[in-house]
Design a protein around this motif. Structure first.
Motif, PDB file in Angstrom:
ATOM      1  N   ALA A  44       0.830  -1.203   0.000  1.00 44.51           N
ATOM      2  CA  ALA A  44       0.000   0.000   0.000  1.00 44.51           C
ATOM      3  C   ALA A  44       0.869   1.260   0.000  1.00 44.51           C
ATOM      4  CB  ALA A  44      -0.923  -0.005   1.214  1.00 44.51           C
ATOM      5  N   VAL A  45       1.965   1.229   0.753  1.00 40.79           N
ATOM      6  CA  VAL A  45       2.873   2.382   0.774  1.00 40.79           C
ATOM      7  C   VAL A  45       3.438   2.607  -0.627  1.00 40.79           C
ATOM      8  CG1 VAL A  45       5.118   3.194   1.577  1.00 40.79           C
ATOM      9  CG2 VAL A  45       3.472   2.285   3.216  1.00 40.79           C
ATOM     10  N   TYR A  46       3.807   1.513  -1.288  1.00 35.45           N
ATOM     11  CA  TYR A  46       4.307   1.667  -2.654  1.00 35.45           C
ATOM     12  C   TYR A  46       3.254   2.328  -3.533  1.00 35.45           C
ATOM     13  CZ  TYR A  46       5.958   0.747  -7.309  1.00 35.45           C
ATOM     14  OH  TYR A  46       6.353   0.911  -8.604  1.00 35.45           O
ATOM     15  N   LEU A  47       2.028   1.817  -3.471  1.00 32.24           N
ATOM     16  CA  LEU A  47       0.975   2.329  -4.357  1.00 32.24           C
ATOM     17  C   LEU A  47       0.651   3.792  -4.074  1.00 32.24           C
ATOM     18  CD1 LEU A  47      -1.485  -0.694  -4.473  1.00 32.24           C
ATOM     19  CD2 LEU A  47       0.082   0.079  -6.247  1.00 32.24           C
ATOM     20  N   SER A  48       0.642   4.175  -2.778  1.00 33.00           N
ATOM     21  CA  SER A  48       0.223   5.540  -2.482  1.00 33.00           C
ATOM     22  C   SER A  48       1.366   6.534  -2.584  1.00 33.00           C
ATOM     23  CB  SER A  48      -0.422   5.606  -1.100  1.00 33.00           C
ATOM     24  OG  SER A  48       0.541   5.301  -0.127  1.00 33.00           O
ATOM     25  N   GLU A  49       2.597   6.130  -2.227  1.00 33.24           N
ATOM     26  CA  GLU A  49       3.697   7.104  -2.175  1.00 33.24           C
ATOM     27  C   GLU A  49       4.575   7.084  -3.430  1.00 33.24           C
ATOM     28  OE1 GLU A  49       3.753   9.238   0.589  1.00 33.24           O
ATOM     29  OE2 GLU A  49       1.853   8.164   0.805  1.00 33.24           O
ATOM     30  N   TYR A  50       4.632   5.952  -4.121  1.00 29.29           N
ATOM     31  CA  TYR A  50       5.476   5.877  -5.316  1.00 29.29           C
ATOM     32  C   TYR A  50       4.663   5.500  -6.544  1.00 29.29           C
ATOM     33  CZ  TYR A  50       9.211   5.519  -1.816  1.00 29.29           C
ATOM     34  OH  TYR A  50      10.060   5.737  -0.770  1.00 29.29           O
ATOM     35  N   GLY A  51       3.363   5.261  -6.342  1.00 24.59           N
ATOM     36  CA  GLY A  51       2.574   4.595  -7.376  1.00 24.59           C
ATOM     37  C   GLY A  51       2.055   5.514  -8.460  1.00 24.59           C
ATOM     38  N   THR A  52       2.930   6.036  -9.314  1.00 25.51           N
ATOM     39  CA  THR A  52       2.432   6.886 -10.383  1.00 25.51           C
ATOM     40  C   THR A  52       2.578   6.227 -11.747  1.00 25.51           C
ATOM     41  OG1 THR A  52       4.585   7.945 -10.264  1.00 25.51           O
ATOM     42  CG2 THR A  52       2.745   9.112  -9.260  1.00 25.51           C
ATOM     43  N   GLY A  53       3.470   5.272 -11.861  1.00 28.40           N
ATOM     44  CA  GLY A  53       3.783   4.719 -13.180  1.00 28.40           C
ATOM     45  C   GLY A  53       2.816   3.654 -13.645  1.00 28.40           C
ATOM     46  N   ARG A  54       3.186   3.058 -14.758  1.00 31.18           N
ATOM     47  CA  ARG A  54       2.357   2.028 -15.357  1.00 31.18           C
ATOM     48  C   ARG A  54       2.355   0.747 -14.512  1.00 31.18           C
ATOM     49  NH1 ARG A  54       2.654   0.738 -21.669  1.00 31.18           N
ATOM     50  NH2 ARG A  54       0.848   2.088 -21.687  1.00 31.18           N
ATOM     51  N   PHE A  55       3.544   0.434 -13.948  1.00 35.22           N
ATOM     52  CA  PHE A  55       3.666  -0.756 -13.108  1.00 35.22           C
ATOM     53  C   PHE A  55       2.719  -0.655 -11.913  1.00 35.22           C
ATOM     54  CE2 PHE A  55       5.780  -2.774  -9.405  1.00 35.22           C
ATOM     55  CZ  PHE A  55       5.674  -4.089  -9.820  1.00 35.22           C
ATOM     56  N   ALA A  56       2.695   0.536 -11.300  1.00 37.80           N
ATOM     57  CA  ALA A  56       1.850   0.718 -10.118  1.00 37.80           C
ATOM     58  C   ALA A  56       0.375   0.549 -10.464  1.00 37.80           C
ATOM     59  CB  ALA A  56       2.084   2.091  -9.511  1.00 37.80           C
ATOM     60  N   SER A  57      -0.030   1.088 -11.621  1.00 38.10           N
ATOM     61  CA  SER A  57      -1.452   0.971 -11.934  1.00 38.10           C
ATOM     62  C   SER A  57      -1.804  -0.467 -12.273  1.00 38.10           C
ATOM     63  CB  SER A  57      -1.864   1.935 -13.044  1.00 38.10           C
ATOM     64  OG  SER A  57      -1.251   1.576 -14.238  1.00 38.10           O
ATOM     65  N   MET A  58      -0.814  -1.223 -12.782  1.00 36.26           N
ATOM     66  CA  MET A  58      -1.066  -2.642 -13.023  1.00 36.26           C
ATOM     67  C   MET A  58      -1.226  -3.380 -11.685  1.00 36.26           C
ATOM     68  SD  MET A  58       0.960  -5.115 -15.615  1.00 36.26           S
ATOM     69  CE  MET A  58       2.333  -5.624 -14.616  1.00 36.26           C
ATOM     70  N   VAL A  59      -0.331  -3.075 -10.726  1.00 40.58           N
ATOM     71  CA  VAL A  59      -0.433  -3.714  -9.410  1.00 40.58           C
ATOM     72  C   VAL A  59      -1.779  -3.385  -8.765  1.00 40.58           C
ATOM     73  CG1 VAL A  59       0.469  -3.702  -7.062  1.00 40.58           C
ATOM     74  CG2 VAL A  59       2.032  -3.784  -8.990  1.00 40.58           C
ATOM     75  N   ARG A  60      -2.175  -2.111  -8.872  1.00 40.78           N
ATOM     76  CA  ARG A  60      -3.428  -1.669  -8.271  1.00 40.78           C
ATOM     77  C   ARG A  60      -4.594  -2.442  -8.876  1.00 40.78           C
ATOM     78  NH1 ARG A  60      -2.918   3.723  -9.238  1.00 40.78           N
ATOM     79  NH2 ARG A  60      -1.493   3.845  -7.480  1.00 40.78           N
ATOM     80  N   PHE A  61      -4.587  -2.522 -10.199  1.00 41.02           N
ATOM     81  CA  PHE A  61      -5.665  -3.215 -10.895  1.00 41.02           C
ATOM     82  C   PHE A  61      -5.709  -4.694 -10.507  1.00 41.02           C
ATOM     83  CE2 PHE A  61      -7.131  -5.597 -14.670  1.00 41.02           C
ATOM     84  CZ  PHE A  61      -8.419  -5.135 -14.686  1.00 41.02           C
ATOM     85  N   LEU A  62      -4.544  -5.343 -10.531  1.00 37.56           N
ATOM     86  CA  LEU A  62      -4.543  -6.774 -10.239  1.00 37.56           C
ATOM     87  C   LEU A  62      -4.879  -7.067  -8.779  1.00 37.56           C
ATOM     88  CD1 LEU A  62      -1.642  -8.137 -12.426  1.00 37.56           C
ATOM     89  CD2 LEU A  62      -4.106  -8.334 -12.751  1.00 37.56           C
ATOM     90  N   SER A  63      -4.508  -6.158  -7.865  1.00 39.49           N
ATOM     91  CA  SER A  63      -4.885  -6.451  -6.478  1.00 39.49           C
ATOM     92  C   SER A  63      -6.390  -6.272  -6.305  1.00 39.49           C
ATOM     93  CB  SER A  63      -4.097  -5.608  -5.483  1.00 39.49           C
ATOM     94  OG  SER A  63      -4.256  -4.253  -5.734  1.00 39.49           O
TER      95      SER A  63
END
Lengths: 335, 293
Positions: B101-120
């Protein structure tokens, strides 16, 4: 967000502390690994199930999906009745739950007096929190007898007489342990999920649009039917598909009331049957690893997870796109 | 004589009354649906309370199951087992979920993050039985035993995405100004996260954990394939372990009347715990939102 990043970049060259920079790099790396773990988890699920189910899929090939025989003593395993059972129970659940869930969410967002709006939403979320096994227990002792002695004979006497459609409601209800009962319980279970997502979608429909319609003299009915629902349609479909995904994977409550597949194949919803999860739950621990039974069950788990995650992905995409569209049109309206 | 502009012709008056009637019908339908949708909650909770409350006694909480034919007996082993398994699952899933969650909220701007967000988000729909099958294959087979540990891992598969996704939303609620102020004071980002962002989000994070606990306690299918259940009190993570949900499942399907009564009592306990957890979480979330504004 962008401000933070700029500040950080400006500060970076001035900053001498190597420890601080190392800490930053390390933190980022650790949290990134945890985040990739979520992807790894998905991959792990698929790989483990594909490996475990490989034996059965290899042995039976495509016939695994079409064969209707499941005879452990003769090493014959066919998944068709269970795939069918999963789809049909979920379909019943969807048909029953979507209108009620939509009604409930419209009730909360449009009609219900403000002071009880919060409590009603809370009650609907409580319904979602009831554990599956409690639904199952209640199902066995309350729903099943009532379905078997009252509702299903009644449906058989009435809709059962209609040509065509009647075939679905024909025959002996089997004491209530059957596909129809499982579908009804599933409907109750997915109702609050569909309702809460729909509620969120409906509450993001721009006020201006609805106010505009009201200002033109439209009644509430006309506003909901002509403005709110068409505007939120994609999101509402997404909410329903999300409920479908949940219904497909629901295990314990279904396994407690569906009766078990006994080899009989027919159109009637009043036959007992099995869904993929209910079959796995009731047979997995007794299955033999020597033959292909356990591998067949694992292959079924693979089929299940692929179907339900595919629907879940579709649902999330629909909901997300709907939200984005709404924000865009809201921005346009504001500009 | 022509009518004044404001008075209505007969046809438009008729149309207006029709619109009014359909509106009434529609509003009434929504009221009925709203009430209808909440009836099952009243039915189920009411029935469980009525059937379950009579069986509750001191022995119910302190004894292990009686032998068939004997009356009395309790399900203390199920309470202890549930606590053991869900406790371990929390131990595994909270750190993992929080870090993601820290990754997604504090570093999560790129394409990888949005993929992680979607898959979770997608993983929230993992069928619970599948988690059981996966952990059975990975753990139960390897260790040659059903165990509380395997049960906790199966629940972790389900709880990790829940905690990751819900915590991200909570952490995002922390005002941006707080982070900027800390950075302006010269704090490195890791310190900002650890000393400013997470402490500010702690009440919201507690709620996500409460919701995850509620979910974990209620799950039956994954622990059925991994912890199996047991009639005895077990505190060893390496051995088969009972949970409330497993006890309800087994007793509900048994032909023994006195076991059905105990199943209702256990269902009442489970229901009360789960509902209290989710209502508390909901209440705290609402209060947190109000405070944030």
């Amino acid at each position: 967000m962008s401000l933070t990043r700029q500040t950080a970049e400006v500060r970076a060259p001035m900053e001498g502390s190597r420890r601080a920079r190392l800490g930053d790099v390390l933190t980022k790396r650790i949290v990134a690994i945890a985040a990739s773990g979520v992807l790894a988890l998905l991959l792990l699920i698929v790989v483990v199930l594909a490996t475990g189910g490989g034996k059965a899929l290899h042995k039976f090939g495509f016939g695994f999906f079409t064969s209707t025989k499941w005879i452990p003593t003769e090493e014959i395993f066919g998944a068709a009745p269970y795939i069918f059972g999963t789809l049909i129970t979920s379909a019943i659940a969807l048909v029953l739950a979507v209108p009620v869930a939509l009604g409930l969410s419209l009730f909360v967002t449009e009609v219900c007096p403000k002071p009880i709006r919060g409590p009603i939403a809370a009650l609907s979320d409580m319904l979602a929190a009831i554990p599956s096994v409690v639904y199952g227990l209640w199902g066995i002792y309350v729903m099943v007898p009532w379905m078997g002695t009252t509702l299903e004979p009644f449906l058989g006497r009435t809709i059962g007489k209609v040509p065509g459609l009647g075939a679905l409601f024909h025959g002996n209800p089997n004491g209530g342990y059957n596909i129809f009962t499982a579908g009804v319980i599933l409907a109750v279970m997915i109702l609050p999920i569909i309702a809460s997502v729909s509620r969120e979608i409906l509450s993001t429909v721009p006020r201006e649009l609805r106010d505009g319609a009201y200002a033109l003299g439209a009644t509430r009915f006309e506003v909901v039917l002509g403005v709110t629902v068409p505007f939120a349609r994609a999101g509402l479909v997404g909410a329903s598909v999300l409920g479908l995904g949940r219904a497909l994977g629901e295990t314990i409550a279904v396994s407690m009331v569906i009766g078990g597949f006994n080899g009989h194949i027919g159109f009637s919803l009043f036959h007992s049957g099995d869904s993929i999860p209910s079959l796995i739950a009731s047979n997995f621990n007794e299955a033999t690893t020597a033959g292909a039974e356990r591998s067949s069950l694992i292959a079924l788990a693979l089929i299940l997870v692929v179907i339900s995650l595919a629907f879940a992905a579709l649902a999330r995409l629909l909901v997300r796109r709907a939200n984005r569209q709404m924000r865009a049109s809201f921005a346009r309206a504001a500009a | 004589m022509s009518s004044t502009p404001l008075s209505l012709t007969t046809t438009s008056r008729r149309r207006l009354s029709r619109a009014r009637i359909s509106n009434r019908v529609f509003t009434a339908t929504l009221w009925i649906t709203g009430i209808l949708a909440l009836l099952p909650l009243a039915f189920i909770v009411g029935y469980v309370v009525r059937k379950g409350v009579g069986i509750l006694s001191i022995h119910f909480f302190t004894r292990t199951p009686a032998i068939v034919g004997q009356s009395g007996g309790g399900i203390s082993e199920a309470f202890i087992g549930s606590a053991l398994i869900v406790g371990m699952a929390i131990l595994f899933s909270v750190p993992l979920g929080l870090l993601a969650a820290v990754y997604l909220s504090e570093y999560g701007t790129g394409r990888f993050a949005s993929m992680v967000r979607f898959l979770s988000e997608v993983l929230l729909s993992t069928p619970s039985i599948v988690a059981g099958v996966v952990i059975w294959t990975l753990v139960v087979v390897r260790l040659h035993a059903f165990s509380a540990f395997a049960g906790a891992l199966a629940l972790t598969v389900l709880m990790w995405p829940i905690i990751a996704r819900a915590s991200e939303d909570v952490i995002r609620l922390v005002p941006q100004e707080l982070r900027e102020a800390a950075i302006a004071l010269g704090a490195p980002k890791w310190k900002v996260i650890l000393r400013v962002v997470l402490p500010a989000a702690v009440s919201g994070l507690t709620n996500t954990v409460l919701l995850a606990v509620a979910r974990g306690l209620g799950e039956t299918a994954p622990v059925l394939l991994t912890s199996l259940g047991s009639e005895f009190v077990n505190r060893n993570p390496g051995k088969p372990t009972d949970t409330l949900s497993l006890r309800i499942y087994q007793y509900a399907l048994s032909p023994v009347k006195s076991w059905h009564d105990i199943a209702w009592g256990a269902a009442l306990c489970l229901l009360v715990i789960v509902l209290v957890l989710s209502v508390t979480a909901r209440y705290l979330t609402a209060r947190g939102r109000r405070n944030a504004r």
